[in-house]
Design an enzyme around this catalytic site. Structure first.
Site: not given
Ligand SMILES: *Cc1c(COP(=O)(O)O)cnc(C)c1O
Length: 371
Positions: A111, A179, A203
């Site tokens: 990511w 993030d 998540k």
């Molecule tokens: C799943 C994930 C993303 C992407 O998320 P989207 O909502 O699909 O854009 C970005 N960063 C991390 C750490 C993730 O686990």
């Protein structure tokens, strides 16, 4: 109509998906019960106008519930945004670069690498630290921050690689941007150490489509003039996240999840659970006599996404199909890494972990090569 009792109907299925991931059964049951007639309005939450008091109160309550869960200081704004976490890969540079042309990124897996590729469309990326040379088996601790960088970006938990910062790093020279999509609300957090935190909802929060952004006041007002208004942190902060129609149903559900976490004992309880659950699975890996292998160094192993491989990779499809037959679903590793990934988000019941560990032990016993 009698509401379907979720706990009974799906009690033997466990969802280990990395995202959208498992939701608390109690929250789904409540949403189902309220689906046709929300709060005595005679309408579904899906039909409630976002400009009316009923939705505004729902959003404010969700925001205050979140503020309470993480003790978010008053000089931070909580935004409910669209576009998923990936939109933030662009929105962070667009909103925060100001006059700077440089930003620091810490490269720790799938990511963060994706994030950096997107950031390079807006600025020069200084790789402040990287664990790429180790195949992303740890979190780097020697950082070289750029002198002119507007901010430093990290990914607290690498969902695909199964590595996580414990504890989160501390830097003070420039704003630290995180993030936190895949470990948000899984542990206590000193928000005041960060400039901005964001998380896609699917998540650990609720339905996909909603993104939470927590941003310190002094970082507002630096957006590039071409930034779309709905993606401008300052504009959304001033509009209370209601510049345009928010993801209303997702905001409502996120509010229910926040309340559920509070009722479980808050983020301290989430941390306690995640340590207990993940260490059970890692122990099953480590004590398998090399049948299962975890490539991540022990002190950096993720408590949210437990990634491991089978020493004999040819057995992986059989592992997955046998697991599914036992109600252990979505254990397939990320396409980039292969192997197995058990995502243990907040709503994963202990029984799911116990069933998984039991299955792993039986599978290893049945398929171990006797030399
Ligand atoms: C799943 C994930 C993303 C992407 O998320 P989207 O909502 O699909 O854009 C970005 N960063 C991390 C750490 C993730 O686990």
């Amino acid at each position: 109509m009698e509401p379907l009792c979720l706990a009974e109907s799906v009690s033997r299925q466990y969802n280990f998906a990395a995202g959208p991931g498992v939701m608390p059964a109690e929250v789904l049951a409540q949403a189902q019960q309220e689906f046709l007639d929300w709060d005595g309005n005679g309408f579904s939450m899906l039909e409630i106008p976002f400009t009316g008091d009923a939705f505004k109160n729902t959003l404010c309550q969700a925001r205050e519930e979140l503020r309470g869960l993480l003790n978010i200081p008053d000089d931070y704004r909580i935004l409910f945004m669209h576009g998923g976490a990936s939109a933030q890969f662009s929105l962070v540079p667009l909103n925060l670069l100001g006059n700077s042309r440089l930003a620091d990124y810490v490269e720790t897996g799938y990511w963060s690498s994706k994030n950096m590729r997107e950031a390079r469309r807006y600025c020069e990326v200084n790789i402040a630290a990287s664990s790429a040379h180790g195949g992303y088996d740890h979190m780097p601790d020697h950082w070289r921050l750029g002198r002119e960088s507007a901010y430093c970006h990290i990914t607290s938990n690498e969902t695909a690689n199964g590595v996580q910062f414990h504890p989160l790093p501390d830097i003070t020279d420039i704003p630290l941007i995180v993030d936190m999509t895949s470990d948000f609300l899984s542990r206590p957090l000193d928000v005041s150490r960060y400039g901005l935190i964001y998380a896609g909802a699917q998540k650990n929060i609720g339905p996909a489509g909603l993104t939470i952004v927590i941003v310190r006041d002094d970082l507002l007002g630096r957006a590039h003039p071409a930034t779309p208004s709905v993606f401008n942190y300052q504009v959304q902060a001033e509009a209370n996240s209601m510049l345009n129609t928010p993801a209303t149903f997702a905001v409502y559900l996120a509010g229910l999840v926040f309340r559920w976490i509070a009722a479980q004992g808050g983020v301290m309880a989430m941390e306690y659970n995640s340590i207990r659950r993940s260490s059970r699975v890692y122990r099953a890996v480590d004590e398998s006599g090399d049948f299962y292998r975890c490539p991540v160094l022990p002190e950096y192993r993720s408590r949210m996404n437990v990634c491991f491989t089978l020493a004999d990779d040819a057995l992986t499809p059989r592992f997955l199909s046998d697991a599914a037959a036992q109600g252990l679903l979505h254990l397939k590793g990320h396409p980039m890494t292969g192997g197995i990934r058990a995502s243990l988000y907040n709503a994963m019941p202990d029984a799911g972990v116990a069933t998984l560990v039991d299955f792993m032990q039986h599978f290893a016993k049945a398929h171990r090569r006797h030399v």
